[in-house]
Design a protein around this motif. Structure first.
Motif, PDB file in Angstrom:
ATOM      1  N   GLY A 706       0.715  -1.344  -0.029  1.00 18.59           N
ATOM      2  CA  GLY A 706      -0.074   0.095  -0.003  1.00 18.59           C
ATOM      3  C   GLY A 706       0.931   1.230  -0.020  1.00 18.59           C
ATOM      4  N   GLU A 719      -2.844   3.545   3.139  1.00 15.31           N
ATOM      5  CA  GLU A 719      -3.749   3.378   2.230  1.00 15.31           C
ATOM      6  C   GLU A 719      -3.517   1.815   1.603  1.00 15.31           C
ATOM      7  OE1 GLU A 719      -7.799   3.389   1.243  1.00 15.31           O
ATOM      8  OE2 GLU A 719      -6.898   5.071   2.109  1.00 15.31           O
ATOM      9  N   SER A 720      -3.762   0.782   2.209  1.00 12.50           N
ATOM     10  CA  SER A 720      -3.427  -0.412   1.776  1.00 12.50           C
ATOM     11  C   SER A 720      -4.078  -0.947   0.514  1.00 12.50           C
ATOM     12  CB  SER A 720      -3.753  -1.601   2.830  1.00 12.50           C
ATOM     13  OG  SER A 720      -4.996  -1.465   3.221  1.00 12.50           O
ATOM     14  N   ASP A 721      -5.405  -0.304   0.156  1.00 12.21           N
ATOM     15  CA  ASP A 721      -6.056  -1.032  -0.917  1.00 12.21           C
ATOM     16  C   ASP A 721      -5.842   0.079  -1.855  1.00 12.21           C
ATOM     17  OD1 ASP A 721      -7.597  -1.951  -2.999  1.00 12.21           O
ATOM     18  OD2 ASP A 721      -9.333  -2.151  -1.729  1.00 12.21           O
ATOM     19  N   LEU A 722      -5.226   0.075  -3.034  1.00  8.13           N
ATOM     20  CA  LEU A 722      -5.001   1.208  -3.779  1.00  8.13           C
ATOM     21  C   LEU A 722      -5.844   0.938  -5.289  1.00  8.13           C
ATOM     22  CD1 LEU A 722      -1.056   1.841  -3.558  1.00  8.13           C
ATOM     23  CD2 LEU A 722      -3.066   3.193  -2.595  1.00  8.13           C
ATOM     24  N   GLY A 723      -6.643   0.029  -5.108  1.00  8.29           N
ATOM     25  CA  GLY A 723      -7.440  -0.345  -6.369  1.00  8.29           C
ATOM     26  C   GLY A 723      -8.199   0.605  -7.083  1.00  8.29           C
ATOM     27  N   ASP A 724      -8.757   1.761  -6.382  1.00  6.55           N
ATOM     28  CA  ASP A 724      -9.430   2.867  -6.649  1.00  6.55           C
ATOM     29  C   ASP A 724      -8.739   3.667  -7.678  1.00  6.55           C
ATOM     30  OD1 ASP A 724     -11.696   1.825  -5.522  1.00  6.55           O
ATOM     31  OD2 ASP A 724     -11.796   3.090  -3.814  1.00  6.55           O
TER      32      ASP A 724
END
Length: 747
Positions: A706, A719-724
């Motif tokens: 992240g 911010e561990s989820d950078l999919g957005d």
């Protein structure tokens, strides 16, 4: 006032395209520069200014055995009669002709201060005196015998020679250099004895090859001596093509001081190297410790060059010390060869050695033929007078009677003795003392001698082989005057193969110690011993403050990346100490005033860096492609540089001034050595009073870990989820995560 109406400009104007008008005028200027200023003539090796100086000195009767005249007088005559340019330019050209360290065979004999090898200028023209050297007299031998064409001077009141007769190949003997429009020339001086030997061989074997001539002319012979380190094959190729270069080194010797101590003494320096600047450069190398094994340099020169180099320790190998100095100073330099000359005074051409010698020899043959024909005319005129004298002696009593009693003795003598007008005039102008018997014998002897000389000249003009034989004899006479039999004619520059001595690795000799490098906001740099805390309190000048701080070692190369897209390299061991405020970085590198510092870091082999511009373009560059070798740096990024960061993770995160963030794989970035790069993130353009969006920052992330950024109070948010925010390169991205720093910086 005249009653005629003024001329209408419209009626006196001719329309033509601007490109054609400018082109024609520039071509005229270019041709004038090429033919009348910058390029030498292959026949006499002179440019117009030098030819006019020598001719003006000849007209002033400044022979090698005569008195000296003030240089101001000579300069004034040249400027007023033949060369309507600045007196300073004329005097500088004349002074160079008198400098024995610039001319292999000086053409002017100077008295006074004409400058020196240190680079000091000559004294003013009113303080120095000059006359022609014997070599210049040889160049003009036969000038009064219709050997060359003359042309009107600039105002048509006098005439000047188009070219000099040139008894020796001055172009190669003294060399030449000049820069014209779109072309240049650079010809080194050579040994006159060797050049004449090559001319004699070319006379004997007209189809001789350039490689054969190169065995006779072994290489340049510089007035300052030195050593040429080139192979015979390289020298032959240079002469065959008319282009190339020669590596010239200083001559040196090792002096034993006893008890194991020694020093190096440089006795000859490369051609056109100013001794004072060379010593300044050597002193700078000692001060900056770029050559740690060199301890001191002294100039002990008097009339001869004597530069003393002291090693740091007696264990130093002198060959390796000199090899190291050759790399970083003018103790070794490259002299470029570009034999671009005017053929027949009209056509510029890059010539081979054979073509240059052929142009000279053809000129000498033309001079020989013209002088012979001139002499034949003089002989014919003299023989006509002598025949008249002899007729008068045979009829001496009748001639005296005619002169005493006739009202028109001239007409009577012409009718009675069938004499020509010239013969009668000579008889009537004869002195009474010449009417003795002995004079008749002398006249008959002179007539027989002139008949023999005329027959010899006519035979020579009819036989091309005899002409070349006469030219060869003349060249041998010049060789006896200026060749190896005289002290000035001995070869001064030695020629040898390049040695295999490997210079020491200077970086390996630097003691490895930790450093803390500080660069202030205003560009003052310093280094402190040891690895100090990077957030420690430091003193700065008024109005200045901290900019960059990093840990390094004395063996490191420090890389500075500026907003102009250039990388600059500084050895860490040469940085000023940390006791004061340091020194301006702009004194160490050629950094423009308008350029700011974007990044500073120690260079590491094998690293890769992302460079990006404020416009949002960038690419990845290898560490080996950012290392600069000169003060001017190395241009890598085109555009206003914003950042330079080492490649660390598998994805790139970029954010713009519009707070939109985009994350894309590192694999989508190209690796380049120089250029604008590719689009990292797309921004909307501003209009009116709204400034356009630009790139604000970029960083590398590992997608599985992240993205983290600092928060107030020393906390860190991740911010561990950078999919957005994942997308393709050159996308617009989405608004940054909640809590992202307001300055749009990742760290």
């Amino acid at each position: 006032m005249s009653d005629e109406p003024p001329i209408d400009p419209e009626q006196n104007t001719q329309a033509e395209p601007l490109s054609r008008a400018i082109g024609e005028r520039y071509l005229t200027y270019a041709l004038s520069t090429i033919m009348n200023r910058a390029l030498p003539d292959a026949r006499d090796g002179l440019k117009p200014v030098h030819r006019r100086i020598l001719y003006a000195m000849r007209e002033l009767r400044l022979s090698p055995n005569g008195a000296f005249r003030k240089s101001a007088k000579i300069t004034g005559d040249v400027m007023g009669n033949y060369h309507p340019h600045g007196d300073a330019a004329i005097y500088d050209a004349m002074a160079r002709l008198a400098q024995d360290f610039a001319m292999r065979y000086p053409l002017v004999d100077g008295q006074g201060n004409f400058g020196n090898i240190d680079g000091d200028n000559p004294a003013a023209a009113r303080y120095t005196e000059a006359r022609l050297a014997q070599t210049a007299e040889s160049l003009m031998d036969g000038l009064a015998e219709d050997s060359v064409d003359f042309r009107p001077n600039y105002d048509g009141t006098l005439t000047e020679p188009v070219v000099l007769p040139a008894a020796f190949p001055n172009l190669l003997a003294n060399g030449s250099s000049g820069i014209a429009v779109g072309m240049a020339t650079n010809i080194p001086p050579h040994n006159l004895h060797e050049v004449i030997d090559a001319c004699l061989h070319l006379i004997k074997t007209p189809d001789a090859r350039d490689d054969t001539l190169a065995t006779l002319i072994k290489g340049p012979d510089f007035p300052t001596g030195g050593v040429i380190v080139e192979s015979a094959e390289t020298i032959a190729r240079n002469y065959r093509t008319g282009r190339g270069a020669f590596r010239v080194r200083a001559s040196w010797q090792q002096e034993d001081l006893g008890r194991g101590q020694w020093q190096i003494v440089v006795t000859e320096i490369p051609y056109q190297v100013q001794k004072s600047r060379l010593i300044e450069r050597l002193a700078e190398l000692i001060q900056t410790k770029k050559v740690p094994i060199l301890a001191d340099v002294r100039d002990e020169s008097a009339e001869d060059v004597r530069i003393v180099l002291e090693p740091r320790a007696r264990s130093v190998d002198p060959e390796q010390l000199m090899a190291a100095l050759y790399r970083v100073s003018d103790l070794e330099m490259r002299f470029s060869l570009n034999m671009n000359v005017l053929i027949d005074g009209r056509v510029p051409k890059v010539c081979s050695l054979k073509e240059v010698l052929r142009a000279f020899l053809d000129h000498r043959r033309e001079v020989l033929v013209r002088r012979a024909r001139f002499r034949l005319e003089k002989i014919a005129a003299r023989l006509e007078v002598l025949e008249g004298y002899l007729i008068a002696y045979l009829n001496l009593d009748r001639v005296i009677e005619i002169i005493r009693h006739e009202d028109d003795p001239k007409a009577v003598m012409i009718a009675e003795f069938h004499l020509s007008d010239v013969q009668v005039e000579a008889i009537l102008n004869m002195r009474l003392r010449a009417l003795r018997k002995l004079e008749e014998i002398e006249l008959r002897t002179e007539r027989d001698r002139l008949h023999a000389e005329r027959e010899e000249l006519q035979t020579m003009l009819a036989d091309e082989g005899a002409q070349w034989s006469r030219i060869a004899d003349q060249l041998k006479e010049v060789r006896n005057l200026f060749g190896k039999s005289t002290p000035e004619g001995q070869r001064r520059t030695r020629i040898t193969e390049a040695d295999d001595v490997e210079p020491l690795d200077m970086d390996a000799m630097i003691e490895r110690e930790p450093l803390t490098v500080i660069l202030s906001k205003m560009g003052w740099i310093r280094s402190m011993k040891g690895h100090q805390p990077l957030d420690a309190e430091l003193k700065f000048k008024d109005g200045d403050g901290p900019g960059f701080a990093l840990h390094a070692e004395t063996t490191d190369k420090l890389v500075v990346f500026a907003s102009n897209g250039r990388f600059y390299t500084l050895p860490a061991n040469t940085l000023p100490g940390g006791r004061g405020m340091g020194e301006p970085l702009r004194l160490m590198i050629d950094l423009p005033n308008e350029a700011g510092i974007v990044a500073m870091f120690p260079w590491r082999e094998g690293e890769k860096y992302l460079v990006a511009s404020r416009a949002g373009d960038g690419f990845v560059v290898q560490a080996g492609d950012i290392l600069a070798q000169t003060r001017s740096g190395k241009q890598v990024l085109n555009g206003e540089a914003l950042l330079c960061k080492p490649v660390r993770g598998d994805h790139v995160a970029v954010v713009g001034t519009n707070r939109k963030m985009l994350v894309f794989p590192v694999s989508e970035l190209p690796e380049m050595t120089r250029g604008k790069g590719v689009r990292l993130q797309k921004f909307s353009g501003g209009g009116g009073l709204v400034a356009p969006d630009t790139l604000s920052d970029a960083t590398f992330v590992t997608l599985a870990q992240g993205l983290s950024w600092p928060m107030s109070g020393g906390k860190t948010r991740t911010e561990s989820d950078l999919g957005d925010w994942l997308g393709k390169r050159a996308g617009t991205g989405r608004m940054a995560p909640r809590g992202f720093p307001r300055d749009n910086k990742f760290a």
